[in-house]
Each structure stands twice: as C-alpha cells, then as structure tokens.
Scaffold this motif. Sequence first.
Motif, mmCIF file in Angstrom:
data_model
loop_
_atom_site.group_PDB
_atom_site.id
_atom_site.type_symbol
_atom_site.label_atom_id
_atom_site.label_comp_id
_atom_site.label_asym_id
_atom_site.label_seq_id
_atom_site.Cartn_x
_atom_site.Cartn_y
_atom_site.Cartn_z
ATOM 1 N N GLY A 94 0.807 -1.248 -0.032
ATOM 2 C CA GLY A 94 -0.118 0.057 0.054
ATOM 3 C C GLY A 94 0.740 1.222 0.136
ATOM 4 N N LEU A 95 2.016 1.195 0.532
ATOM 5 C CA LEU A 95 2.962 2.342 0.542
ATOM 6 C C LEU A 95 3.617 2.660 -0.964
ATOM 7 N N ILE A 96 3.668 1.698 -1.859
ATOM 8 C CA ILE A 96 4.295 2.024 -3.112
ATOM 9 C C ILE A 96 3.522 3.177 -3.873
ATOM 10 N N GLY A 97 4.335 4.105 -4.374
ATOM 11 C CA GLY A 97 3.523 5.129 -5.165
ATOM 12 C C GLY A 97 2.955 6.218 -4.218
ATOM 13 N N LYS A 98 2.950 6.035 -2.966
ATOM 14 C CA LYS A 98 2.765 7.179 -2.035
ATOM 15 C C LYS A 98 3.896 8.271 -1.825
ATOM 16 N N THR A 99 3.534 9.428 -1.566
ATOM 17 C CA THR A 99 4.614 10.377 -1.221
ATOM 18 C C THR A 99 5.062 10.423 0.232
ATOM 19 N N VAL A 100 5.919 10.332 0.586
ATOM 20 C CA VAL A 100 6.426 10.389 2.273
ATOM 21 C C VAL A 100 7.325 11.482 2.507
ATOM 22 N N SER A 101 7.599 11.775 3.447
ATOM 23 C CA SER A 101 8.341 12.949 3.952
ATOM 24 C C SER A 101 8.860 12.636 5.344
ATOM 25 N N PHE A 102 10.113 13.037 5.572
ATOM 26 C CA PHE A 102 10.748 12.534 6.771
ATOM 27 C C PHE A 102 11.806 13.661 6.943
ATOM 28 N N THR A 103 12.086 13.576 8.326
ATOM 29 C CA THR A 103 13.446 14.421 8.716
ATOM 30 C C THR A 103 14.623 13.691 9.077
ATOM 31 N N ASP A 104 15.778 13.602 8.755
ATOM 32 C CA ASP A 104 16.921 12.835 8.937
ATOM 33 C C ASP A 104 17.491 13.369 10.482
ATOM 34 N N SER A 105 18.662 12.726 10.810
ATOM 35 C CA SER A 105 19.327 13.088 12.332
ATOM 36 C C SER A 105 19.791 14.481 12.129
#
Length: 139
Positions: free
Chosen positions: A89-100
Amino acid sequence: MNVTSATDKNTNSTDPSSSTSGTSSTGVDYNTFLQLLIAEMKNQDPTNPMDTSQYMSQFAQLSTVEQAMQTNTKLDSLLSSQSLSQADGLIGKTVSFTDSTGATFTGKVASISINSSGSVATLQDGTKVAVGPGLTISN
C-alpha cells in the motif's frame, strides 16, 4: 543394566522422523521425550511401578509447549504477511521525513524491502527510509 541414552546421536533408530535436527542441544523435543518415557518404562522396577499419572502429566505438558511453539510459528507467518500487505500500500505514495541532521526530505516510494529490523522504503531518487515513527505518508 545397560541403558542407552535417549539423546545419544549413535542410536540404532532407522526411523527418519526420530531425528532431532533443528532443535536446541539443551532442549528436549517431542521424539526425545517419547524415547525417555519408553526407557523409563522399560527400566522401572516391576515390583514397584511408577505412577502412570506422572507420565500423562509430563506428556500433557510437553504437548502444550509444542502447541505453543506451533502457534508462535503461525503468528510469525501472519505478521510477515501483514507487513507485505501494508508495504504494498505504500508503493507510489509520497512520504516526507526529517533525518538526524534536521534536514527534511520528500519523495515518492518506489519499492519496499522488509528485513528483520523492519520495513525500509526506497524512494525514486534512491534514498532509503525506515518505515516507522517520524514518517509522514500522503497521496
């Protein structure tokens, strides 16, 4: 009286189902327990036999432990299957994250890999992101 060890690897058994490969060297599996039980019955004092309720109690305890181990194996399979369904279900979705370092990244998920430590999403630009807390998913 000569008694053969039930855990001796040099037994004369020809039954392939009596092998104990894949079990811990400190544990007693189902077949080893049955061998011990038979050895106990063969070598008991005929004038003072042991109580059969003890045998049945030991057998019931071993059976319960064996069923719990099988349940754990089935639960592991179920969790793996569920992880794969969620990953799909995650494939094709846009994700955002903050690295260390505090930098924020955004990208589209190209693939998901699942390993022993969890799921890892690979974005279209090749960035690998651990799927877990801190990851925001959007369409």
